[in-house]
Scaffold this motif. Structure first.
Motif, PDB file in Angstrom:
ATOM      1  N   LEU A 185     -10.838 -34.341 -28.418  1.00 46.01           N
ATOM      2  CA  LEU A 185      -9.612 -35.058 -28.059  1.00 46.01           C
ATOM      3  C   LEU A 185      -8.476 -34.736 -29.036  1.00 46.01           C
ATOM      4  O   LEU A 185      -7.308 -34.646 -28.641  1.00 46.01           O
ATOM      5  N   GLU A 186      -8.823 -34.552 -30.307  1.00 48.32           N
ATOM      6  CA  GLU A 186      -7.807 -34.150 -31.300  1.00 48.32           C
ATOM      7  C   GLU A 186      -7.275 -32.757 -30.975  1.00 48.32           C
ATOM      8  O   GLU A 186      -6.071 -32.495 -31.066  1.00 48.32           O
ATOM      9  N   TYR A 187      -8.183 -31.866 -30.614  1.00 49.22           N
ATOM     10  CA  TYR A 187      -7.763 -30.524 -30.187  1.00 49.22           C
ATOM     11  C   TYR A 187      -6.856 -30.615 -28.954  1.00 49.22           C
ATOM     12  O   TYR A 187      -5.835 -29.914 -28.866  1.00 49.22           O
ATOM     13  N   ALA A 188      -7.229 -31.476 -28.018  1.00 55.86           N
ATOM     14  CA  ALA A 188      -6.438 -31.637 -26.791  1.00 55.86           C
ATOM     15  C   ALA A 188      -5.036 -32.141 -27.114  1.00 55.86           C
ATOM     16  O   ALA A 188      -4.053 -31.715 -26.491  1.00 55.86           O
ATOM     17  N   ALA A 189      -4.936 -33.028 -28.103  1.00 58.25           N
ATOM     18  CA  ALA A 189      -3.620 -33.547 -28.508  1.00 58.25           C
ATOM     19  C   ALA A 189      -2.768 -32.446 -29.127  1.00 58.25           C
ATOM     20  O   ALA A 189      -1.562 -32.335 -28.851  1.00 58.25           O
ATOM     21  N   MET A 190      -3.399 -31.610 -29.952  1.00 59.34           N
ATOM     22  CA  MET A 190      -2.663 -30.491 -30.553  1.00 59.34           C
ATOM     23  C   MET A 190      -2.229 -29.490 -29.486  1.00 59.34           C
ATOM     24  O   MET A 190      -1.119 -28.956 -29.533  1.00 59.34           O
ATOM     25  N   ASP A 191      -3.126 -29.260 -28.523  1.00 56.81           N
ATOM     26  CA  ASP A 191      -2.811 -28.332 -27.439  1.00 56.81           C
ATOM     27  C   ASP A 191      -1.636 -28.842 -26.612  1.00 56.81           C
ATOM     28  O   ASP A 191      -0.743 -28.070 -26.240  1.00 56.81           O
ATOM     29  N   ARG A 192      -1.611 -30.140 -26.340  1.00 51.10           N
ATOM     30  CA  ARG A 192      -0.502 -30.728 -25.583  1.00 51.10           C
ATOM     31  C   ARG A 192       0.812 -30.587 -26.346  1.00 51.10           C
ATOM     32  O   ARG A 192       1.841 -30.226 -25.767  1.00 51.10           O
ATOM     33  N   GLU A 193       0.778 -30.841 -27.646  1.00 57.68           N
ATOM     34  CA  GLU A 193       1.990 -30.729 -28.462  1.00 57.68           C
ATOM     35  C   GLU A 193       2.509 -29.289 -28.477  1.00 57.68           C
ATOM     36  O   GLU A 193       3.721 -29.048 -28.339  1.00 57.68           O
ATOM     37  N   LEU A 194       1.592 -28.338 -28.640  1.00 59.14           N
ATOM     38  CA  LEU A 194       1.996 -26.931 -28.625  1.00 59.14           C
ATOM     39  C   LEU A 194       2.573 -26.539 -27.269  1.00 59.14           C
ATOM     40  O   LEU A 194       3.563 -25.812 -27.192  1.00 59.14           O
ATOM     41  N   ASN A 195       1.949 -27.022 -26.197  1.00 62.04           N
ATOM     42  CA  ASN A 195       2.465 -26.735 -24.855  1.00 62.04           C
ATOM     43  C   ASN A 195       3.884 -27.263 -24.685  1.00 62.04           C
ATOM     44  O   ASN A 195       4.728 -26.613 -24.059  1.00 62.04           O
ATOM     45  N   HIS A 196       4.148 -28.427 -25.234  1.00 66.31           N
ATOM     46  CA  HIS A 196       5.492 -29.000 -25.145  1.00 66.31           C
ATOM     47  C   HIS A 196       6.506 -28.186 -25.946  1.00 66.31           C
ATOM     48  O   HIS A 196       7.641 -27.987 -25.510  1.00 66.31           O
ATOM     49  N   TYR A 197       6.082 -27.707 -27.117  1.00 66.79           N
ATOM     50  CA  TYR A 197       6.969 -26.848 -27.910  1.00 66.79           C
ATOM     51  C   TYR A 197       7.281 -25.563 -27.149  1.00 66.79           C
ATOM     52  O   TYR A 197       8.431 -25.123 -27.080  1.00 66.79           O
ATOM     53  N   VAL A 198       6.231 -24.968 -26.580  1.00 65.39           N
ATOM     54  CA  VAL A 198       6.424 -23.731 -25.819  1.00 65.39           C
ATOM     55  C   VAL A 198       7.356 -23.973 -24.637  1.00 65.39           C
ATOM     56  O   VAL A 198       8.282 -23.193 -24.385  1.00 65.39           O
ATOM     57  N   GLU A 199       7.116 -25.050 -23.900  1.00 69.98           N
ATOM     58  CA  GLU A 199       7.948 -25.363 -22.739  1.00 69.98           C
ATOM     59  C   GLU A 199       9.396 -25.627 -23.143  1.00 69.98           C
ATOM     60  O   GLU A 199      10.338 -25.169 -22.472  1.00 69.98           O
ATOM     61  N   ALA A 200       9.569 -26.340 -24.261  1.00 71.53           N
ATOM     62  CA  ALA A 200      10.926 -26.653 -24.733  1.00 71.53           C
ATOM     63  C   ALA A 200      11.684 -25.386 -25.122  1.00 71.53           C
ATOM     64  O   ALA A 200      12.867 -25.223 -24.798  1.00 71.53           O
ATOM     65  N   ILE A 201      11.002 -24.483 -25.803  1.00 74.93           N
ATOM     66  CA  ILE A 201      11.641 -23.230 -26.220  1.00 74.93           C
ATOM     67  C   ILE A 201      11.965 -22.366 -25.009  1.00 74.93           C
ATOM     68  O   ILE A 201      13.065 -21.800 -24.908  1.00 74.93           O
ATOM     69  N   GLU A 202      11.015 -22.262 -24.073  1.00 78.59           N
ATOM     70  CA  GLU A 202      11.253 -21.435 -22.883  1.00 78.59           C
ATOM     71  C   GLU A 202      12.407 -21.990 -22.049  1.00 78.59           C
ATOM     72  O   GLU A 202      13.235 -21.221 -21.543  1.00 78.59           O
ATOM     73  N   GLU A 203      12.475 -23.307 -21.904  1.00 78.22           N
ATOM     74  CA  GLU A 203      13.589 -23.909 -21.150  1.00 78.22           C
ATOM     75  C   GLU A 203      14.916 -23.657 -21.852  1.00 78.22           C
ATOM     76  O   GLU A 203      15.936 -23.384 -21.201  1.00 78.22           O
ATOM     77  N   THR A 204      14.908 -23.738 -23.183  1.00 78.38           N
ATOM     78  CA  THR A 204      16.127 -23.495 -23.951  1.00 78.38           C
ATOM     79  C   THR A 204      16.597 -22.055 -23.802  1.00 78.38           C
ATOM     80  O   THR A 204      17.785 -21.785 -23.592  1.00 78.38           O
ATOM     81  N   VAL A 205      15.667 -21.112 -23.910  1.00 86.05           N
ATOM     82  CA  VAL A 205      16.013 -19.693 -23.765  1.00 86.05           C
ATOM     83  C   VAL A 205      16.605 -19.430 -22.382  1.00 86.05           C
ATOM     84  O   VAL A 205      17.628 -18.742 -22.251  1.00 86.05           O
ATOM     85  N   ASN A 206      15.976 -19.984 -21.349  1.00 85.75           N
ATOM     86  CA  ASN A 206      16.496 -19.791 -19.983  1.00 85.75           C
ATOM     87  C   ASN A 206      17.877 -20.407 -19.821  1.00 85.75           C
ATOM     88  O   ASN A 206      18.740 -19.856 -19.125  1.00 85.75           O
ATOM     89  N   GLN A 207      18.101 -21.534 -20.484  1.00 84.25           N
ATOM     90  CA  GLN A 207      19.396 -22.207 -20.376  1.00 84.25           C
ATOM     91  C   GLN A 207      20.507 -21.415 -21.065  1.00 84.25           C
ATOM     92  O   GLN A 207      21.578 -21.208 -20.486  1.00 84.25           O
ATOM     93  N   ILE A 208      20.241 -20.943 -22.272  1.00 83.02           N
ATOM     94  CA  ILE A 208      21.308 -20.259 -23.012  1.00 83.02           C
ATOM     95  C   ILE A 208      21.610 -18.876 -22.438  1.00 83.02           C
ATOM     96  O   ILE A 208      22.703 -18.333 -22.659  1.00 83.02           O
ATOM     97  N   LYS A 209      20.658 -18.320 -21.708  1.00 83.44           N
ATOM     98  CA  LYS A 209      20.927 -17.032 -21.065  1.00 83.44           C
ATOM     99  C   LYS A 209      21.986 -17.169 -19.973  1.00 83.44           C
ATOM    100  O   LYS A 209      22.630 -16.191 -19.584  1.00 83.44           O
ATOM    101  N   ARG A 210      22.133 -18.395 -19.479  1.00 82.57           N
ATOM    102  CA  ARG A 210      23.139 -18.648 -18.450  1.00 82.57           C
ATOM    103  C   ARG A 210      24.477 -19.072 -19.035  1.00 82.57           C
ATOM    104  O   ARG A 210      25.474 -19.172 -18.320  1.00 82.57           O
ATOM    105  N   GLU A 211      24.489 -19.332 -20.356  1.00 86.41           N
ATOM    106  CA  GLU A 211      25.710 -19.793 -21.010  1.00 86.41           C
ATOM    107  C   GLU A 211      26.569 -18.608 -21.473  1.00 86.41           C
ATOM    108  O   GLU A 211      26.052 -17.532 -21.774  1.00 86.41           O
ATOM    109  N   LYS A 212      27.865 -18.831 -21.536  1.00 87.13           N
ATOM    110  CA  LYS A 212      28.762 -17.826 -22.114  1.00 87.13           C
ATOM    111  C   LYS A 212      28.640 -17.889 -23.630  1.00 87.13           C
ATOM    112  O   LYS A 212      28.387 -18.960 -24.192  1.00 87.13           O
ATOM    113  N   PRO A 213      28.843 -16.749 -24.316  1.00 89.59           N
ATOM    114  CA  PRO A 213      28.692 -16.720 -25.777  1.00 89.59           C
ATOM    115  C   PRO A 213      29.519 -17.788 -26.488  1.00 89.59           C
ATOM    116  O   PRO A 213      29.051 -18.396 -27.456  1.00 89.59           O
TER     117      PRO A 213
END
Length: 270
Positions: A75-103
């Motif tokens: 369960l501790e591993y599962a909690a760490m895995d969930r946190e990492l998944n959220h970090y990955v998702e947050a970064i990927e969403e941010t990258v996709n968002q800024i690619k649509r933004e003007k410099p």
């Protein structure tokens, strides 16, 4: 600003790579924990069930306590895995968002990632951990291992007649037979959808052949209605493999003892 944006994006790509490496380490850790738990159940159950009642009671207590500790680790591993998944998702969403933004409108990337990560974490619940794929596999394999033990030990009913014990053993051994090859399985995999097991190479060969023919694969188990077996639905059935190996070891041990007895008898007689 454009140059700074490129550096930030490169840094985020590097962060994503590091996080995904961490995820692979967590997956490996969960795999190891599962194997350790199965080792405990196998050693306690298959190795000690024939001992006295007091030892049997102590065995179940030790088994339950030790496996419970490993479950908490999972369960501790599962909690760490969930946190990492959220970090990955947050970064990927941010990258996709800024690619649509003007410099000139480039936002603060660190703040944006933190904001998205916090939003994802706010939706956390304990049930998330219970649904972790590897945690579910862990629980499933423990259940199967104990089921196999009950078949081999006859623990379900102490007063069972000998003929019924023979039926139980026969049914257990039947579960060792692949419905495709009609031979004892060496690398059993179980279908998560219908629960049936097959020899890994045999079912994958059928799936590959049917894929080339652009056809679906019906579960080879007689009477099963599942008509779309996929490779992604198959998981190694470690508990069944251990039960098969244990049964074979017991058979060899019986044969060796029998051979030794025959040889000794012959020597005495002669």
């Amino acid at each position: 600003m454009p140059g700074g944006a490129r550096i930030s994006l490169n840094f985020m790509d590097s962060s994503l790579s590091s996080l995904k490496n961490c995820q692979s380490y967590i997956n490996t850790g969960m795999d190891i924990a599962t194997h350790v738990a199965l080792d405990l159940v196998e050693n306690f159950s298959f190795g000690m069930w024939y001992s006295c009642d007091v030892l049997i009671s102590k065995t179940y207590i030790d088994d339950a306590e030790d496996v419970k500790s490993i479950e908490n680790v999972m369960l501790e591993y599962a909690a760490m895995d969930r946190e990492l998944n959220h970090y990955v998702e947050a970064i990927e969403e941010t990258v996709n968002q800024i690619k649509r933004e003007k410099p000139e409108n480039m936002p603060d990337l660190k703040y944006l990632v933190k904001e998205k990560f916090t939003a994802l974490e706010s939706k956390n619940s304990d049930s998330d951990l219970q649904r972790n794929e590897k945690y579910l596999y862990f629980q499933d394999q423990l259940k199967e291992m104990r089921k196999q033990f009950r078949h081999q030990s006859g623990d379900d009913n102490e007063a069972i007649e000998q003929i019924d014990e023979d039926i139980v053993v026969t049914q257990s051994q039947m579960n060792f037979i692949c419905p495709i090859t009609q031979m004892e399985m060496k690398r059993p995999v179980r279908n998560k959808v219908c629960g049936h097991t097959y020899e890994e190479d045999a079912i994958l060969k059928i799936i590959q052949t049917r894929k080339q023919q652009k056809k679906k694969v019906r579960c080879p188990k007689i009477g099963c209605s599942h008509a779309d077996v996929k490779g992604s639905d198959l998981v190694p059935d470690e508990a069944l493999k251990r039960a098969i190996d244990s049964q074979n070891k017991q058979s060899w041990s019986t044969l060796e003892k029998s051979a030794g007895y025959d040889a000794a008898t012959k020597e005495i007689c002669c």
